[in-house]
Design an enzyme around this catalytic site. Structure first.
Site, mmCIF file in Angstrom:
data_model
loop_
_atom_site.group_PDB
_atom_site.id
_atom_site.type_symbol
_atom_site.label_atom_id
_atom_site.label_comp_id
_atom_site.label_asym_id
_atom_site.label_seq_id
_atom_site.Cartn_x
_atom_site.Cartn_y
_atom_site.Cartn_z
ATOM 1 N N ASP A 290 0.860 -1.160 0.000
ATOM 2 C CA ASP A 290 0.000 0.000 0.000
ATOM 3 C C ASP A 290 0.907 1.223 0.000
ATOM 4 O OD1 ASP A 290 -3.236 0.553 1.555
ATOM 5 O OD2 ASP A 290 -2.100 1.758 0.120
HETATM 6 C C1 GLC Z 1 -4.311 4.206 -0.375
HETATM 7 C C2 GLC Z 1 -5.215 3.067 0.033
HETATM 8 C C3 GLC Z 1 -5.287 1.961 -0.981
HETATM 9 C C4 GLC Z 1 -5.116 2.520 -2.376
HETATM 10 C C5 GLC Z 1 -3.707 3.075 -2.474
HETATM 11 C C6 GLC Z 1 -3.442 3.708 -3.838
HETATM 12 O O1 GLC Z 1 -3.593 4.664 0.731
HETATM 13 O O2 GLC Z 1 -4.998 2.473 1.298
HETATM 14 O O3 GLC Z 1 -6.556 1.309 -0.802
HETATM 15 O O4 GLC Z 1 -5.297 1.488 -3.333
HETATM 16 O O5 GLC Z 1 -3.420 4.012 -1.457
HETATM 17 O O6 GLC Z 1 -4.269 4.822 -4.007
#
Ligand code: GLC
Length: 745
Positions: A290
């Site tokens: 993430d």
């Molecule tokens: C965010 C979220 C995740 C998302 C990623 C990219 O922090 O936790 O669900 O896919 O970043 O945007």
């Protein structure tokens, strides 16, 4: 030699015939593996590390919005230092980026573009919690399919969806993004999303990404990013199944989560990323972190610095680094220091290149960057119709006193009131992609679209969603007094759920309830339209409104969907995928709870209860009314004893005893009465959604096999145990008919 021949053959074939084998022609695993290895053999260590590096663009999209490629990114792409971007959007823009990669870098390895397409790219579908409320995996699959068509037409290869985190705490804002509290329903929804996005990986499909692996929804206090600590058994039996279902459905990627689980951050957990995911489940795809979840292991106190974090994550099996820049900065040195083995890097590179080959990006890097498709395939009438269909089916009828709904069509004046009545922004919901409020039909517009000229639709905002001012009440009351019926649109803003949007209260924000109380004094009937991203403790509305329709955040077609349902063009058929507590003090409260040694009994002081609350939630899991009524009769089992080899047929007759054709979700639950560990009072093990015309009766059959009775036993083995079981069938997790059977050795 053979490997190089394959590449050469493909090039010659194209040169001579212009024929580019689509991924399907080259889709055999062996062919792809050979092609991957032939590329890997040519790569320097720096180029390998570049494939593990994902950077983000700010969202800029559309034929008119020319987002230029910053030179610093161009140079990094040329040097093979970036393997993927997220938030790079649009056929033209992704073409520009891809052109640099495949024409100006040494090995011409294509980029892969990811985006959060959670419930729509441009045409917004209901938020996933609403989609789960359809209890129709096939509808969710259709939704994902159309989301993929729009995304793929705009240069996107890969969505960071489905979010499959089980959520039992409605304070957690990300409950909106998932399928609620139940592992069985959540698993079916996870698989449906994966099928819908990925299809056969033809050119209007996108790669799915099951997230957030794992256990993210178990955050203490429902506070986002907070500590997750639960028994291995609860993890395996409640939280893990939907991730597994997504993998079994063929998801090609997962996203590691921010949270720690039992003291180990998921993004550095070999147990999660290798032992379970690869050794137990045989997952072949790749895992992306993430956003900076690798770097956040420093905050967790699990890594001493970014370099140490990269060492932990890569060795644990985390393949691609989203935005921490740990891998691109430190992996080369970690290899030189023998802290990371180049073979481990090779394995991660193979996993990523394999997906790029499967997408056909080596054969045609620009196959997703076709402007004419972007102009043709986005916000089409088909997709809007699909969104409308999903929205109608996502609604849950929570109350309908004296069958005031469906609305009569001869009302002279209808008052549409509330901060969400003529609101085109919040119905998009969180993680709305490129959903544009200009495309949203508001409730007011939906009503005006629907009624004929004999009916006047009046409007007043009444108050804001979350503001103490009551100065709008007077106008709202005046409008209400002139009308025959009030459609009161209340709830949350789209920014009150989603990431980092946990709330300590489940009440209506601001003075919305006060507005409702003022409107009640007019004596006019009140139909509540609730728009929200989480269960809400709407006790006063439940006691005083005439009807309540839960609409979640229904997306682009909100207004038309709501008008059509309230006027009866579609009989609401949704069921709650999550329990609605009476108050936040009741949290956690979920249907598949344990019985405890002193099950709650208000007549017996020394039992598990609150002094100031009933034992039950406001609305239970699986609850949802219809404009018609259904009767369950003739509930029977084919036998009362089974062995591991055979099964039980559970049947029940369901009759439509009301005045409207309608759909019913017939639900099957099972309780294991005695186990080597304590077992939930019931677990959802099946459901069927059926259409019954007025007066029609159908017999519904369910089959229970021994495998449906398995759980993580005292010895941590996943198995069933002989003994007595209760079986329940009914319209929700409470109103059930019950019987019993025995599993014998
Ligand atoms: C965010 C979220 C995740 C998302 C990623 C990219 O922090 O936790 O669900 O896919 O970043 O945007």
């Amino acid at each position: 030699m053979r490997k190089y021949f394959l590449i050469l053959f493909t090039i010659l074939l194209f040169a001579v015939t212009g024929f580019v084998p689509t991924p399907q022609q080259n889709s055999s695993e062996e062919t792809i593996a050979e092609r991957v290895d032939s590329v890997l053999a040519l790569m320097t260590l720096e180029e390998k590390i570049g494939q593990l590096n994902q950077l983000s663009f700010g969202i800029g999209w559309g034929p008119t919005v020319k987002v230029s490629v910053p030179d610093e990114y161009k140079q990094q792409i040329r040097e093979g230092k970036i393997g993927s971007f997220l938030n790079a959007i649009g056929a033209e823009f992704t073409y520009e980026l891809q052109k640099v990669a495949v024409q100006e870098s040494r090995l011409k390895i294509p980029l892969i573009f990811g985006l959060d397409v959670i419930h729509g790219f441009k045409t917004t579908f209901p938020v996933p919690l609403g989609e789960a409320a359809t209890w129709q995996p096939e509808i969710v699959e259709m939704s994902a399919h159309y989301q993929a068509i729009e995304s793929a037409s705009a240069g996107i290869h890969w969505t960071f969806s489905p979010m499959v985190d089980i959520a039992r705490d409605p304070r957690w804002g990300r409950i909106m993004e998932g399928a609620g509290e139940d592992p069985y329903l959540g698993s079916l929804m996870a698989a449906a999303h994966v099928r819908g996005y990925q299809g056969d990986l033809s050119d209007l499909n996108i790669i799915a990404c099951v997230k957030h692996y794992a256990g993210y929804g178990g955050a203490e206090g429902g506070r986002d990013y907070n500590t997750v600590d639960m028994s291995e058994r609860t993890f395996r039996d409640i939280y893990l199944p939907p991730y597994k279902a997504g993998v079994e459905a063929g998801a090609h990627t997962l996203m590691a989560s921010f949270n720690e689980l039992g003291g180990i951050p998921a993004s550095g957990s070999k147990y999660l990323l290798n032992d379970i995911l690869r050794e137990e489940w045989g997952f072949k795809g790749f895992v992306v972190s993430d956003w900076n979840s690798i770097g956040e292991m420093i905050n967790h106190g699990y890594a001493s610095d970014l370099k140490h974090a990269g060492e932990i994550s890569l060795n644990a099996g985390l393949d691609m680094d989203m935005e921490s820049r740990s891998y691109i900065t430190h992996l080369k040195q970690l290899v030189e220091e023998d802290k990371v083995d180049e073979d481990v890097i090779d394995e991660s590179v193979r996993r990523i290149l394999r997906i790029k080959f499967m997408l056909g990006l080596f054969d045609d890097p620009f196959r997703y960057c076709q402007k004419e498709r972007e102009e043709k395939n986005i916000m089409t009438s088909d997709i809007k119709i699909a969104s409308l269909e999903v929205a109608k089916r996502s609604f849950v009828l929570l109350k309908n006193d004296k069958n005031i709904l469906p609305l009569k069509k001869d009302y002279k004046k209808i008052a549409v009131i509330g901060p969400l009545a003529n609101n085109s922004i919040d119905p998009i919901g969180g993680w709305g992609g490129l959903g544009d409020s200009a495309d949203v039909t508001t409730v007011l517009e939906g009503f005006k679209n629907y009624v004929d000229k004999k009916t006047q639709v009046l409007y007043s905002e009444g108050c804001k969603i979350d503001d103490p001012s009551t100065k709008g009440f007077k106008d709202a009351v005046n409008i209400a007094k002139k009308s025959d019926v009030i459609i009161l649109c209340v709830g949350e803003s789209r920014d009150m759920s989603g990431e980092a949007c946990s709330r300590s209260s489940l009440d209506l924000p601001g003075v919305q309830e006060d507005l409702a109380k003022e409107l009640l004094k007019t004596g006019k009937p009140i139909i509540v339209v609730l728009m929200n991203g989480r269960p809400m403790s709407i006790n006063w509305l439940n006691d005083n409104a005439n009807a309540i329709l839960e609409t979640w955040f229904a997306g682009t077609m909100t207004g038309d969907a709501i008008a059509k349902v309230l006027f009866g063009d579609y009989n609401p058929s949704g069921k709650l995928p999550v329990t609605f507590p009476r108050t936040v003090g009741q949290v956690p409260i979920y249907y598949n709870h344990k019985n405890t040694g002193r099950p709650g009994d208000l007549k017996n002081h020394y039992t598990s209860k609150y002094l100031d609350l009933p034992l039950t939630p406001l609305y239970p899991f699986g609850f949802g009314l219809s404009y018609t009524t259904f009767e369950y009769n003739d509930f029977k089992l084919s036998t009362n004893k089974i062995t591991n080899e055979d099964s039980i047929i559970v049947s029940v007759k369901v009759k439509n005893t009301g005045n409207y054709d309608g759909e019913e979700v017939v639900q099957l639950y099972v309780q294991d009465l005695v186990g080597s560990v304590t077992r939930p009072v019931k677990e959802l093990k099946g459901f069927k959604k059926i259409m019954l015309k007025r007066g029609e009766e159908k017999t519904m059959d369910f089959t229970i096999h021994e495998k449906d009775l398995r759980f993580t036993a005292a010895d941590m083995k996943f198995k069933s145990e002989p003994g007595l079981f209760k079986v329940f069938v009914g319209t929700n997790s409470v109103d059930l008919k019950e019987s019993q059977f025995e599993l014998v050795e």
